[in-house]
Scaffold this motif. Structure first.
Motif, PDB file in Angstrom:
ATOM      1  N   GLU A  63       0.814  -1.220   0.000  1.00 19.89           N
ATOM      2  CA  GLU A  63       0.000   0.000   0.000  1.00 19.89           C
ATOM      3  C   GLU A  63       0.846   1.269   0.000  1.00 19.89           C
ATOM      4  OE1 GLU A  63      -3.532   0.658   0.288  1.00 19.89           O
ATOM      5  OE2 GLU A  63      -3.502  -1.393  -0.498  1.00 19.89           O
ATOM      6  N   ASN A  64       1.990   1.214   0.693  1.00 18.18           N
ATOM      7  CA  ASN A  64       2.767   2.436   0.945  1.00 18.18           C
ATOM      8  C   ASN A  64       4.229   2.327   0.511  1.00 18.18           C
ATOM      9  OD1 ASN A  64       0.704   3.803   2.768  1.00 18.18           O
ATOM     10  ND2 ASN A  64       1.059   1.885   3.863  1.00 18.18           N
ATOM     11  N   PRO A  65       4.498   2.011  -0.751  1.00 20.36           N
ATOM     12  CA  PRO A  65       5.912   1.874  -1.132  1.00 20.36           C
ATOM     13  C   PRO A  65       6.715   3.144  -0.852  1.00 20.36           C
ATOM     14  CG  PRO A  65       4.465   1.787  -3.064  1.00 20.36           C
ATOM     15  CD  PRO A  65       3.574   1.756  -1.868  1.00 20.36           C
ATOM     16  N   ASP A  70      13.660   2.693  -0.333  1.00 10.94           N
ATOM     17  CA  ASP A  70      13.924   2.406  -1.744  1.00 10.94           C
ATOM     18  C   ASP A  70      12.684   1.851  -2.451  1.00 10.94           C
ATOM     19  OD1 ASP A  70      13.783   0.004  -0.483  1.00 10.94           O
ATOM     20  OD2 ASP A  70      15.778  -0.700  -1.020  1.00 10.94           O
ATOM     21  N   GLY A  71      11.525   2.033  -1.827  1.00 14.23           N
ATOM     22  CA  GLY A  71      10.259   1.606  -2.435  1.00 14.23           C
ATOM     23  C   GLY A  71      10.109   0.093  -2.524  1.00 14.23           C
ATOM     24  N   SER A  72      10.957  -0.637  -1.798  1.00 14.23           N
ATOM     25  CA  SER A  72      10.971  -2.098  -1.937  1.00 14.23           C
ATOM     26  C   SER A  72      10.033  -2.769  -0.940  1.00 14.23           C
ATOM     27  CB  SER A  72      12.400  -2.608  -1.730  1.00 14.23           C
ATOM     28  OG  SER A  72      12.779  -2.378  -0.391  1.00 14.23           O
ATOM     29  N   ASN A  73      10.078  -4.087  -0.924  1.00 12.65           N
ATOM     30  CA  ASN A  73       9.276  -4.860   0.029  1.00 12.65           C
ATOM     31  C   ASN A  73       9.945  -6.226   0.244  1.00 12.65           C
ATOM     32  OD1 ASN A  73       8.484  -6.661  -2.118  1.00 12.65           O
ATOM     33  ND2 ASN A  73       7.139  -5.012  -2.809  1.00 12.65           N
ATOM     34  N   GLY A  74       9.293  -7.067   1.036  1.00 11.46           N
ATOM     35  CA  GLY A  74       9.866  -8.385   1.330  1.00 11.46           C
ATOM     36  C   GLY A  74       9.242  -9.492   0.496  1.00 11.46           C
ATOM     37  N   ASP A  75       8.661  -9.151  -0.662  1.00 11.59           N
ATOM     38  CA  ASP A  75       7.995 -10.179  -1.485  1.00 11.59           C
ATOM     39  C   ASP A  75       8.936 -11.345  -1.797  1.00 11.59           C
ATOM     40  OD1 ASP A  75       5.874  -8.505  -1.469  1.00 11.59           O
ATOM     41  OD2 ASP A  75       5.760  -8.198  -3.646  1.00 11.59           O
ATOM     42  N   LEU A 442      22.281 -12.780   7.161  1.00 15.32           N
ATOM     43  CA  LEU A 442      22.238 -12.302   5.766  1.00 15.32           C
ATOM     44  C   LEU A 442      21.898 -10.820   5.688  1.00 15.32           C
ATOM     45  CD1 LEU A 442      19.793 -15.079   4.443  1.00 15.32           C
ATOM     46  CD2 LEU A 442      22.269 -15.056   4.103  1.00 15.32           C
ATOM     47  N   ASP A 443      22.378 -10.121   4.683  1.00 12.15           N
ATOM     48  CA  ASP A 443      21.793  -8.828   4.340  1.00 12.15           C
ATOM     49  C   ASP A 443      20.325  -9.117   4.065  1.00 12.15           C
ATOM     50  OD1 ASP A 443      24.237  -7.553   4.395  1.00 12.15           O
ATOM     51  OD2 ASP A 443      24.557  -7.680   2.223  1.00 12.15           O
ATOM     52  N   ASN A 444      19.446  -8.222   4.499  1.00  9.59           N
ATOM     53  CA  ASN A 444      18.021  -8.534   4.318  1.00  9.59           C
ATOM     54  C   ASN A 444      17.167  -7.280   4.246  1.00  9.59           C
ATOM     55  OD1 ASN A 444      17.404  -7.739   7.061  1.00  9.59           O
ATOM     56  ND2 ASN A 444      18.356  -9.665   7.715  1.00  9.59           N
ATOM     57  N   PHE A 445      15.856  -7.466   4.208  1.00  6.94           N
ATOM     58  CA  PHE A 445      14.930  -6.332   4.114  1.00  6.94           C
ATOM     59  C   PHE A 445      14.896  -5.628   5.468  1.00  6.94           C
ATOM     60  CE2 PHE A 445      10.659  -4.519   4.628  1.00  6.94           C
ATOM     61  CZ  PHE A 445      10.643  -3.652   3.544  1.00  6.94           C
ATOM     62  N   GLU A 446      15.551  -4.453   5.535  1.00  5.20           N
ATOM     63  CA  GLU A 446      15.683  -3.766   6.815  1.00  5.20           C
ATOM     64  C   GLU A 446      14.489  -2.807   7.025  1.00  5.20           C
ATOM     65  OE1 GLU A 446      17.248  -4.259   9.543  1.00  5.20           O
ATOM     66  OE2 GLU A 446      16.512  -2.380  10.372  1.00  5.20           O
ATOM     67  N   TRP A 447      13.298  -3.365   7.051  1.00  6.01           N
ATOM     68  CA  TRP A 447      12.066  -2.620   7.349  1.00  6.01           C
ATOM     69  C   TRP A 447      11.989  -1.312   6.550  1.00  6.01           C
ATOM     70  CZ3 TRP A 447       9.534  -6.475   9.304  1.00  6.01           C
ATOM     71  CH2 TRP A 447      10.147  -7.369  10.181  1.00  6.01           C
ATOM     72  N   GLY A 448      11.772  -0.191   7.203  1.00  8.49           N
ATOM     73  CA  GLY A 448      11.603   1.093   6.494  1.00  8.49           C
ATOM     74  C   GLY A 448      12.808   1.508   5.655  1.00  8.49           C
ATOM     75  N   ALA A 449      13.972   0.934   5.941  1.00  5.22           N
ATOM     76  CA  ALA A 449      15.168   1.284   5.165  1.00  5.22           C
ATOM     77  C   ALA A 449      15.303   0.397   3.930  1.00  5.22           C
ATOM     78  CB  ALA A 449      16.410   1.178   6.039  1.00  5.22           C
ATOM     79  N   TYR A 451      16.374  -2.154   1.337  1.00  5.24           N
ATOM     80  CA  TYR A 451      17.649  -2.888   1.213  1.00  5.24           C
ATOM     81  C   TYR A 451      18.849  -1.929   1.266  1.00  5.24           C
ATOM     82  CZ  TYR A 451      14.508  -6.634   0.037  1.00  5.24           C
ATOM     83  OH  TYR A 451      13.498  -7.573   0.097  1.00  5.24           O
ATOM     84  N   THR A 452      18.621  -0.710   1.789  1.00  6.71           N
ATOM     85  CA  THR A 452      19.702   0.293   1.750  1.00  6.71           C
ATOM     86  C   THR A 452      20.668   0.166   2.930  1.00  6.71           C
ATOM     87  OG1 THR A 452      18.459   1.953   2.998  1.00  6.71           O
ATOM     88  CG2 THR A 452      18.173   1.951   0.591  1.00  6.71           C
ATOM     89  N   GLU A 453      20.280  -0.571   3.955  1.00 12.79           N
ATOM     90  CA  GLU A 453      21.186  -0.759   5.095  1.00 12.79           C
ATOM     91  C   GLU A 453      21.415  -2.256   5.265  1.00 12.79           C
ATOM     92  OE1 GLU A 453      19.496   1.236   8.486  1.00 12.79           O
ATOM     93  OE2 GLU A 453      19.298   3.115   7.376  1.00 12.79           O
ATOM     94  N   ARG A 454      22.678  -2.649   5.258  1.00 11.73           N
ATOM     95  CA  ARG A 454      22.991  -4.082   5.269  1.00 11.73           C
ATOM     96  C   ARG A 454      23.635  -4.484   6.593  1.00 11.73           C
ATOM     97  NH1 ARG A 454      23.834  -6.507  -0.073  1.00 11.73           N
ATOM     98  NH2 ARG A 454      22.732  -5.219  -1.580  1.00 11.73           N
ATOM     99  N   PHE A 455      23.024  -5.476   7.233  1.00 12.56           N
ATOM    100  CA  PHE A 455      23.519  -5.945   8.525  1.00 12.56           C
ATOM    101  C   PHE A 455      24.181  -7.319   8.444  1.00 12.56           C
ATOM    102  CE2 PHE A 455      20.729  -2.648  10.175  1.00 12.56           C
ATOM    103  CZ  PHE A 455      21.298  -2.283  11.389  1.00 12.56           C
TER     104      PHE A 455
END
Ligand code: LGS
Length: 489
Positions: A63-65, A70-75, A442-449, A451-455
């Protein structure tokens, strides 16, 4: 006799000190567990596969990209739904003792309710657990890492007390189906972040933006839900499954601006960590006294006739007290705190009445909020140990973000300094830390950030449909720590 005992103690003390600190090497205590952590929505992908229902994170990101950097999601995320065997191989190569991951509630119960169990979803977790056990890796299972079924959000989500019942039914299914092979369960991950950013603000799903009243209500219901989950395990499953269960709380550190301002440190702690921890781990139970008075006063100042902090009845206080076998601690960074004249009560953080700042010289990460302050880690471990009578502490998340690169020397120096702080808290301060997990495998979908922040310890290529995994330097570094059970500078 007495002088003999004294001599014995003195000799063993000298022995331990020499052994532990020789060559600047710190050894992990015997039986200490080392691992890494992830969460379902951040890595699994397969958002509408395997019979899974829609989660609040699926709904919110679709709903809110524009609310995701980065407009992404965890699809698809790391596609671990399909690549879990590769993940377990990475874990096995690392040599970890345990792997902390979470279960997606709507993957197991697509309608949200416990009367329809999705066998295919359940099998995914059964296979993952079998794969881990075959490689001698203990599964640490988080029941709920923020991705509840969307259907419940349409009924108010965590502002509706019925969530306590719905999540309890879900927990019972997980214990029954997965419990025989899992000895470590975590009920709920970070109530404060879920409620603060998801209900108080619009930073995480469900983005309700309800301000302080919403946060207080959400926390109240989450706390009750945790206690109920604990009692279900304790009464119905523990006897047969012989496992342990606890909650995971995010406790950031606090260093006083003025060295004598211990009041500011305590106030910060009680509003940050103590909010939930006091009710569960203290002898008296209930919300921290200082919080009750402060919120009541500030609510009055803000024009409310009643405190915004809901009351826990004495029955609930008793029911909640003691409901965690260990203190699950997520810790990343710290703030400098100072006592300031009472604030007006706008915004939920302001209710704590402490002013927070940072030292600009603290090394940065890729996340605005994350600065490197290892002393704060040692201090928070000490504070928890002192406040709650030295409980076993399981560090369930600690990690550093960057933007890219497999040569992640900044991550290595962060992890080195934080692990050292933790070991000093164990050896010099007598704290009872039992386990430590790096966030994240793993680097992963960091919520509101996005894929721009990699942990991750392992790089994931998100532009490649195969989601290729490449271990970073930190993998090699951590592997050596685990193999040798020591930290050398
Ligand atoms: O990915 C999340 C990590 C990364 O940073 C994980 O899913 C969460 O459980 C956890 O919240 N994580 C995280 N936390 C940062 C919390 C920021 C709080 C700001 C504190 C300021 C002093």
């Amino acid at each position: 006799m007495a002088s003999y005992s004294f001599l014995r103690v003195a000799v063993s003390f000298i022995f331990i000190v020499t052994y532990v600190f020789a060559n600047d090497t710190l050894y992990f205590p015997k039986d200490f567990l080392l691992g890494t952590a992830t969460a379902a929505y951040q890595i699994e992908g397969g958002w509408n596969e395997s019979g899974k229902g829609e989660s609040v994170w699926d709904w919110w990101t679709h709903e809110n990209p524009s609310l995701i950097r980065d407009g992404s999601n965890g699809d698809v995320a790391c596609d671990s739904l399909h690549k879990y065997k590769e993940d377990v191989q990475l874990l096995s190569d690392l040599g970890v003792d345990f792997y902390r991951f979470s279960i997606s509630w709507p993957r197991i119960l697509p309608t949200g309710y416990a009367n329809v169990i999705n066998q295919e979803g359940l099998n995914y977790y059964k296979n993952l657990i079998n794969e881990l056990l075959a490689k001698d890796i203990k599964p640490f299972v988080t029941l709920y890492h923020w991705d509840h079924p969307e259907i419940f959000e349409r009924m108010g989500g965590w502002t509706n007390e019925m969530m306590v019942e719905w999540i309890s039914d879900y927990a019972r299914v997980v214990f029954k189906e997965l419990g025989p092979k899992v000895k470590y369960f975590m009920s709920i991950n970070e109530p404060n972040v879920l409620c603060g950013e998801g209900y108080g603000e619009n930073v995480k799903a469900p983005g309700k933006n309800l301000g302080s009243p919403g946060v207080f209500l959400c926390m109240h219901n989450v706390l009750k839900a945790h206690a109920k989950i604990y009692h279900i395990y304790d009464k119905e499953f523990r006897k047969y499954q012989e496992g342990t269960i606890g909650i995971v709380l995010p406790c950031s550190g606090a260093l006083p601006k003025n060295p004598n301002d211990t009041a500011a440190v305590n106030m910060h702690f009680q509003f940050n960590c103590g909010w939930i921890a006091h009710a569960i781990f203290s002898k008296t139970g209930d919300y921290p006294e200082i919080m009750k008075t402060h919120v009541a006063d500030n609510s009055k100042l803000a024009g409310f006739s009643k405190s915004l902090l809901p009351e826990l009845s004495s029955e609930w206080v008793q029911y909640i007290k003691g409901t965690s076998d260990f203190f699950g601690l997520n810790h990343y960074t710290s703030k400098i705190v100072e006592t300031v004249p009472r604030m007006k009560g706008e915004g939920w953080y302001d209710f704590s009445g402490v002013k927070q700042s940072i030292d600009p010289s603290w090394p940065k990460s890729a996340s605005d909020w994350l600065r490197v302050v290892p002393d704060g880690f040692r201090e928070i471990i000490k504070k928890i140990s002192k406040e709650y009578d030295n409980p076993p502490i399981y560090v369930m998340e600690n990690g550093f973000s960057d933007k890219c690169c497999t040569f992640d020397h900044l991550r290595i120096s962060y992890l080195y300094s934080y692990i050292k702080a933790m070991l000093l808290a164990i050896y010099e301060d007598g704290c009872n830390v039992k386990a430590y997990a790096v966030w994240s495998l793993l680097d992963n979908f960091e919520w509101g950030a996005g894929y721009t922040e990699r942990f991750g310890l392992v790089n994931v290529n998100f532009t490649d449909s195969n989601r290729t995994r490449t271990p970073k330097w930190s993998t090699i570094w951590y592997k050596n720590i685990i193999a040798t059970r020591k930290l050398t500078s």
